[in-house]
Design a protein around this motif. Structure first.
Motif, mmCIF file in Angstrom:
data_model
loop_
_atom_site.group_PDB
_atom_site.id
_atom_site.type_symbol
_atom_site.label_atom_id
_atom_site.label_comp_id
_atom_site.label_asym_id
_atom_site.label_seq_id
_atom_site.Cartn_x
_atom_site.Cartn_y
_atom_site.Cartn_z
ATOM 1 N N SER A 62 0.854 -1.185 0.000
ATOM 2 C CA SER A 62 0.000 0.000 0.000
ATOM 3 C C SER A 62 0.891 1.237 0.000
ATOM 4 N N THR A 63 0.389 2.334 -0.595
ATOM 5 C CA THR A 63 1.171 3.561 -0.620
ATOM 6 C C THR A 63 0.382 4.722 -0.034
ATOM 7 N N PHE A 64 1.117 5.731 0.429
ATOM 8 C CA PHE A 64 0.528 6.903 1.063
ATOM 9 C C PHE A 64 1.474 8.084 0.901
ATOM 10 N N THR A 65 0.938 9.290 1.101
ATOM 11 C CA THR A 65 1.770 10.487 1.135
ATOM 12 C C THR A 65 1.537 11.211 2.456
ATOM 13 N N VAL A 66 2.519 12.012 2.850
ATOM 14 C CA VAL A 66 2.437 12.836 4.046
ATOM 15 C C VAL A 66 2.732 14.274 3.623
ATOM 16 N N THR A 67 1.887 15.199 4.074
ATOM 17 C CA THR A 67 2.060 16.610 3.740
ATOM 18 C C THR A 67 2.061 17.443 5.015
ATOM 19 N N PRO A 68 3.231 17.722 5.605
ATOM 20 C CA PRO A 68 3.262 18.646 6.747
ATOM 21 C C PRO A 68 2.830 20.035 6.269
ATOM 22 N N THR A 69 1.906 20.668 6.996
ATOM 23 C CA THR A 69 1.365 21.950 6.548
ATOM 24 C C THR A 69 1.710 23.114 7.474
ATOM 25 N N LYS A 70 1.894 22.842 8.758
ATOM 26 C CA LYS A 70 2.144 23.934 9.707
ATOM 27 C C LYS A 70 2.913 23.399 10.901
ATOM 28 N N VAL A 71 3.840 24.216 11.413
ATOM 29 C CA VAL A 71 4.632 23.861 12.593
ATOM 30 C C VAL A 71 4.623 25.063 13.532
ATOM 31 N N VAL A 72 4.228 24.837 14.792
ATOM 32 C CA VAL A 72 4.187 25.900 15.789
ATOM 33 C C VAL A 72 4.887 25.403 17.049
ATOM 34 N N THR A 73 5.799 26.227 17.557
ATOM 35 C CA THR A 73 6.457 25.889 18.818
ATOM 36 C C THR A 73 5.582 26.374 19.958
ATOM 37 N N GLY A 74 5.294 25.490 20.891
ATOM 38 C CA GLY A 74 4.473 25.825 22.040
ATOM 39 C C GLY A 74 5.266 26.558 23.099
ATOM 40 N N THR A 75 4.662 26.697 24.249
ATOM 41 C CA THR A 75 5.266 27.474 25.338
ATOM 42 C C THR A 75 5.419 26.627 26.595
ATOM 43 N N LYS A 76 6.152 27.196 27.552
ATOM 44 C CA LYS A 76 6.275 26.553 28.858
ATOM 45 C C LYS A 76 4.889 26.420 29.490
ATOM 46 N N ALA A 77 4.013 27.426 29.278
ATOM 47 C CA ALA A 77 2.647 27.372 29.823
ATOM 48 C C ALA A 77 1.874 26.200 29.228
ATOM 49 N N ASP A 78 2.064 25.930 27.924
ATOM 50 C CA ASP A 78 1.419 24.761 27.297
ATOM 51 C C ASP A 78 1.845 23.489 28.023
ATOM 52 N N MET A 79 3.133 23.403 28.320
ATOM 53 C CA MET A 79 3.663 22.221 29.003
ATOM 54 C C MET A 79 3.078 22.128 30.414
ATOM 55 N N ASP A 80 3.049 23.263 31.112
ATOM 56 C CA ASP A 80 2.510 23.294 32.485
ATOM 57 C C ASP A 80 1.044 22.891 32.520
ATOM 58 N N ASN A 81 0.266 23.249 31.483
ATOM 59 C CA ASN A 81 -1.163 22.964 31.444
ATOM 60 C C ASN A 81 -1.511 21.644 30.751
ATOM 61 N N LYS A 86 6.250 17.207 35.785
ATOM 62 C CA LYS A 86 7.629 17.461 35.400
ATOM 63 C C LYS A 86 8.515 16.412 36.051
ATOM 64 N N ASP A 87 9.461 15.913 35.284
ATOM 65 C CA ASP A 87 10.437 14.961 35.792
ATOM 66 C C ASP A 87 11.678 15.770 36.155
ATOM 67 N N ASP A 88 11.973 15.889 37.456
ATOM 68 C CA ASP A 88 13.046 16.768 37.919
ATOM 69 C C ASP A 88 14.423 16.416 37.371
ATOM 70 N N ASP A 89 14.650 15.150 37.012
ATOM 71 C CA ASP A 89 15.981 14.768 36.541
ATOM 72 C C ASP A 89 16.128 14.855 35.018
ATOM 73 N N VAL A 90 15.131 15.424 34.339
ATOM 74 C CA VAL A 90 15.176 15.567 32.885
ATOM 75 C C VAL A 90 15.124 17.060 32.552
ATOM 76 N N GLU A 91 15.902 17.467 31.525
ATOM 77 C CA GLU A 91 15.891 18.885 31.155
ATOM 78 C C GLU A 91 14.484 19.313 30.749
ATOM 79 N N PRO A 92 14.123 20.575 31.053
ATOM 80 C CA PRO A 92 12.779 21.066 30.721
ATOM 81 C C PRO A 92 12.510 20.982 29.218
ATOM 82 N N LYS A 93 11.269 20.646 28.883
ATOM 83 C CA LYS A 93 10.877 20.499 27.477
ATOM 84 C C LYS A 93 9.703 21.425 27.172
ATOM 85 N N ILE A 94 9.545 21.731 25.890
ATOM 86 C CA ILE A 94 8.384 22.466 25.404
ATOM 87 C C ILE A 94 7.818 21.703 24.206
ATOM 88 N N PRO A 95 6.528 21.869 23.936
ATOM 89 C CA PRO A 95 5.932 21.148 22.806
ATOM 90 C C PRO A 95 6.139 21.865 21.471
#
Length: 193
Positions: A62-81, A86-95
């Motif tokens: 079977s075949t398929f295509t993928v079309t990425p259309t938009k990319v947005v960097t989230g915020t620390k608030a997005d992560m908090d909500n 939070k894992d204290d031994d892992v560096e902070p991440k954002i979505p």
């Protein structure tokens, strides 16, 4: 090399796994060019990938295509909500949110999750990460609902999806990539800064 990190949502007690691919840069093994269109690996956001062949046994051919259309960097608030602890031994991440359209082109019906499984976000620091995987419960992101990965599409059908990726805080998404195994260079859609 794959690194697994774990986090537990505060309200749900759910297990969340984020897959991070590291050490994947600079390898162009198996790069053979036979035609100009086959050599093309860089696309603009909104431009569809060439047809990709399913690697799943039940939908082989079977075949398929993928079309990425938009990319947005989230915020620390997005992560908090998000509901994730939070894992204290892992560096902070954002979505990072990636919107894409997957289109089934030919062959047996395929699940959406089989078509978007190889999406990767590469950061401006060269780190590569796969989408956040929630095993039990869910993470909540603004304007990025979790896709129905089990939904089957027949030839000619498309589905618009949004996937969340976690990157280290302070970094930016530089490109969306579609992995094509270990012997082919990934396809890439650069993200405008």
């Amino acid at each position: 090399m794959r690194t697994w990190t774990r986090a537990v949502p505060a309200a749900m007690g759910a297990l969340v796994l984020a897959v991070v691919l590291t050490g994947c840069n600079g390898s162009e093994d198996g790069k053979e060019g036979s035609g100009a269109s086959e050599d093309k690996t860089t696309y603009r956001l909104g431009e569809a990938s060439p047809p990709q062949e399913s690697t799943m046994e039940k939908t082989k051919g079977s075949t398929f295509t993928v079309t990425p259309t938009k990319v947005v960097t989230g915020t620390k608030a997005d992560m908090d909500n998000s509901g994730l602890d939070k894992d204290d031994d892992v560096e902070p991440k954002i979505p990072v949110y990636v919107w894409a359209t997957v289109t089934h082109k030919s062959g047996k019906a395929m699940e959406v999750g089989d078509m978007d499984d190889d999406l990767i976000v590469e950061t401006d620091k060269g780190e590569r990460t796969k989408a956040l995987i929630v095993i039990m419960g869910e993470a909540k992101w603004p304007d990025c609902p979790a896709p129905d990965t089990g939904k089957k599409l027949s030839a000619g059908q498309s589905e618009k999806i949004c996937k969340a990726f976690l990157i280290p805080e302070g970094q930016k998404a530089a490109a969306v990539q579609l992995g094509r195994g270990f012997v082919k260079e990934p396809l890439e859609w650069p993200v405008a800064g």
